[in-house]
Scaffold this motif. Structure first.
Motif, PDB file in Angstrom:
ATOM      1  N   ARG A 213       0.831  -1.215   0.000  1.00  0.00           N
ATOM      2  CA  ARG A 213       0.000   0.000   0.000  1.00  0.00           C
ATOM      3  C   ARG A 213       0.865   1.264   0.000  1.00  0.00           C
ATOM      4  NH1 ARG A 213      -5.211   1.890   1.185  1.00  0.00           N
ATOM      5  NH2 ARG A 213      -5.162   3.933   2.176  1.00  0.00           N
TER       6      ARG A 213
ATOM      7  N   ARG B  42       2.298   1.765  -3.446  1.00  0.00           N
ATOM      8  CA  ARG B  42       1.248   2.230  -4.368  1.00  0.00           C
ATOM      9  C   ARG B  42       0.880   3.686  -4.119  1.00  0.00           C
ATOM     10  NH1 ARG B  42      -4.036   2.831  -3.713  1.00  0.00           N
ATOM     11  NH2 ARG B  42      -4.207   1.571  -1.823  1.00  0.00           N
TER      12      ARG B  42
ATOM     13  N   TYR C 117       4.004   5.793  -5.970  1.00  0.00           N
ATOM     14  CA  TYR C 117       3.394   5.931  -7.289  1.00  0.00           C
ATOM     15  C   TYR C 117       2.106   6.753  -7.312  1.00  0.00           C
ATOM     16  CZ  TYR C 117       6.847   2.647  -8.871  1.00  0.00           C
ATOM     17  OH  TYR C 117       8.040   2.052  -9.179  1.00  0.00           O
TER      18      TYR C 117
ATOM     19  N   GLN D 140      -5.793   1.596  -6.388  1.00  0.00           N
ATOM     20  CA  GLN D 140      -5.578   0.147  -6.482  1.00  0.00           C
ATOM     21  C   GLN D 140      -5.790  -0.336  -7.912  1.00  0.00           C
ATOM     22  OE1 GLN D 140      -8.188  -1.393  -3.422  1.00  0.00           O
ATOM     23  NE2 GLN D 140      -6.454  -1.739  -2.046  1.00  0.00           N
TER      24      GLN D 140
ATOM     25  N   TYR E  96      -2.749   0.782 -10.098  1.00  0.00           N
ATOM     26  CA  TYR E  96      -1.517   0.052  -9.804  1.00  0.00           C
ATOM     27  C   TYR E  96      -1.641  -1.412 -10.214  1.00  0.00           C
ATOM     28  CZ  TYR E  96       2.906  -1.108  -7.573  1.00  0.00           C
ATOM     29  OH  TYR E  96       4.194  -1.539  -7.341  1.00  0.00           O
TER      30      TYR E  96
END
Length: 88
Positions: free
Chosen positions: A32, A35, A39, A43, A46
């Motif tokens: 998490r 992500r 980034y 969800q 990713y």
């Protein structure tokens, strides 16, 4: 992806790695953080980026699954982190 400097990226990855090694983070929590902090993706975004279903990623992040090493490798591959199994 966030506009992190190389040093900020290294620091974040080192912190995540340290959390994993010391037990301060679960694999799901680390996924998490990668992500969201590294980034800045949802969800769904990713999961598409790494080639997994959003449900699989969601289950990993929530700790509702015991994924194979190959799946975990997909989650962490963009960071350059290697996931290995080690016998105790």
């Amino acid at each position: 992806m966030l506009n992190l400097t190389t040093q900020e990226r290294k620091t974040l990855l080192a912190d995540i790695n340290h959390g994993l090694l010391t037990g301060g983070l679960t694999l799901g929590q680390a996924a998490r953080r990668v992500r969201t902090e590294l980034y800045q993706m949802s969800q769904t975004q990713y999961a598409a980026f790494i080639g997994l279903s959003a449900k699989t990623l969601r289950d990993i992040e929530k700790g509702n699954t015991d994924p194979k090493l190959s799946v975990l490798s997909k989650v962490f591959r963009p960071t350059g982190m290697n996931i290995i199994a080690q016998a105790k």
